[in-house]
Scaffold this active site. Structure first.
Site, mmCIF file in Angstrom:
data_model
loop_
_atom_site.group_PDB
_atom_site.id
_atom_site.type_symbol
_atom_site.label_atom_id
_atom_site.label_comp_id
_atom_site.label_asym_id
_atom_site.label_seq_id
_atom_site.Cartn_x
_atom_site.Cartn_y
_atom_site.Cartn_z
ATOM 1 N N TYR A 143 0.596 -1.082 0.007
ATOM 2 C CA TYR A 143 -0.477 0.442 0.105
ATOM 3 C C TYR A 143 1.181 1.150 0.042
ATOM 4 C CZ TYR A 143 -3.084 3.714 1.963
ATOM 5 O OH TYR A 143 -3.785 4.660 2.134
ATOM 6 N N LYS A 147 1.008 3.859 -3.087
ATOM 7 C CA LYS A 147 1.248 5.368 -3.030
ATOM 8 C C LYS A 147 1.913 6.004 -3.738
ATOM 9 C CE LYS A 147 -3.728 5.589 -1.462
ATOM 10 N NZ LYS A 147 -4.081 5.521 -2.977
HETATM 11 C C1 AKB Z 1 -4.733 2.893 6.566
HETATM 12 O O1 AKB Z 1 -4.101 2.542 7.764
HETATM 13 O O2 AKB Z 1 -4.201 1.930 5.453
HETATM 14 C C2 AKB Z 1 -4.865 4.153 6.337
HETATM 15 C C3 AKB Z 1 -3.973 5.375 6.025
HETATM 16 C C4 AKB Z 1 -3.053 5.439 7.315
HETATM 17 O O3 AKB Z 1 -4.022 5.705 4.705
HETATM 18 N N1 AKB Z 1 -5.909 4.213 6.764
#
Ligand code: AKB
Length: 316
Positions: A143, A147
């Protein structure tokens, strides 16, 4: 100019609230909510909806053709915790979905695009306190690096195609209208539900894990303020740091106890989300957002706690 706004991934934690905020500002018919799943009530009952799969470019192109949006908000994503369970799927959705939308935004001359980034772009070698806008970034979750790569694509499309893309590195978001789905900061929402339902909560993050968080009302206001800021005042086309307010599970539990005195918190022995949280900043410096578009936080920890408990009590 009459705005036509397309929100992709409208059913999620941010989308549910953002669609309604946008409908209040621009009018219900001007805001097309879309998602791969059936619309949640708060979306279906308030305006137009389309089924969209961001990985299906033909489907997406048809929606752009049909609605000719002037603004697009791309919210569809897999978050940090679920991303570690489905790494390839997270990369594909978070990257291919973004590139589809950026290309279509150029093709259909969309005036402005919003895409959310996250504090997850930082990693274990980033400064942990008051993490600056520009520093070492070595995210170690799919993730997080999707990003970070997405931010580079946004800046690239701005530089190469003149596409007006805007983005925020959201902290953990805390809201009562919709549940978060699959993040590391989700404990800070679940805790309120359990405090009201059972009077206790087992936190999957350890007692002293500090993370930057933000009340959803502040996050929505920030998003609209950034999207309404004059283009020439924006000096960042990757994504703006937003600090929110940093606290630990212990501090949050203490605040809840002021309103629910018998509330008890306990801590899980181990959880994979702990390592993710440990790799993220404990606090953030958001001076660029303050300077460029006048950002100012409204909700501190007592205000978030009161807001969550008062509103949740009415619906659960
Ligand atoms: C997550 O915990 O993955 C999200 C974020 C901080 O982007 N809430």
């Amino acid at each position: 100019m009459t705005e036509k706004i397309l929100v992709i991934g409208a059913n999620g934690q941010i989308g549910t609230e953002l669609v309604n905020a946008l409908r209040n500002v621009y009018g219900a018919e001007q805001v097309i909510a879309s998602d791969i799943h059936d619309p949640v009530d708060a979306i279906r009952d308030t305006g137009p909806f389309e089924f969209v799969n961001v990985l299906d470019n033909d489907n997406l192109q048809h929606i752009f053709q049909k609605h000719q949006p002037t603004q697009v908000y791309l919210l569809a994503a897999i978050l940090s915790a679920v991303g570690e369970q489905k790494p390839k799927m997270a990369w594909d959705l978070n990257m291919t979905g973004l590139i589809h939308v950026l290309d279509l935004a150029v093709e259909f001359k969309v005036a402005k695009v919003f895409w959310p980034s996250s504090i997850a772009v930082f990693g274990p070698h980033s400064p942990q306190f008051d993490t600056p806008q520009y520093c070492v970034m070595d995210p170690n979750t799919v993730y997080g690096f999707s990003k970070l790569a997405g931010e580079r694509w946004c800046e690239y499309y701005f530089a190469k195609h003149g596409l007006d893309v805007r983005s925020i590195r959201y902290p953990g978001l805390i809201g009562w209208r919709a549940n978060p789905g699959g993040g590391t900061t989700d404990y800070a929402v679940h805790i309120f539900h359990e405090a009201l339902k059972t009077g206790k909560y087992e936190s999957f993050l350890s007692a002293e894990t500090a993370l930057p968080m933000m009340y959803m009302d502040d996050a929505i206001r920030a998003t609209l303020d950034l999207m309404n800021a004059p283009a020439e005042s924006l000096t960042i086309r990757s994504a703006y740091n937003l600090a929110g307010i940093s606290f630990t599970p212990t501090q949050l539990a203490e605040e809840i106890k002021k309103i629910i005195p018998g509330f008890e918190i306990s801590y899980a022995e181990s959880d994979p989300r702990q390592a993710i949280a440990d790799s993220w900043p404990k606090s953030i410096d958001d001076s660029y957002a303050q300077k460029d578009w006048g950002w100012k936080l409204e909700y501190d920890l007592p205000a978030i706690t009161a807001g969550m408990l008062t509103n949740l009590k009415k619906i659960i």
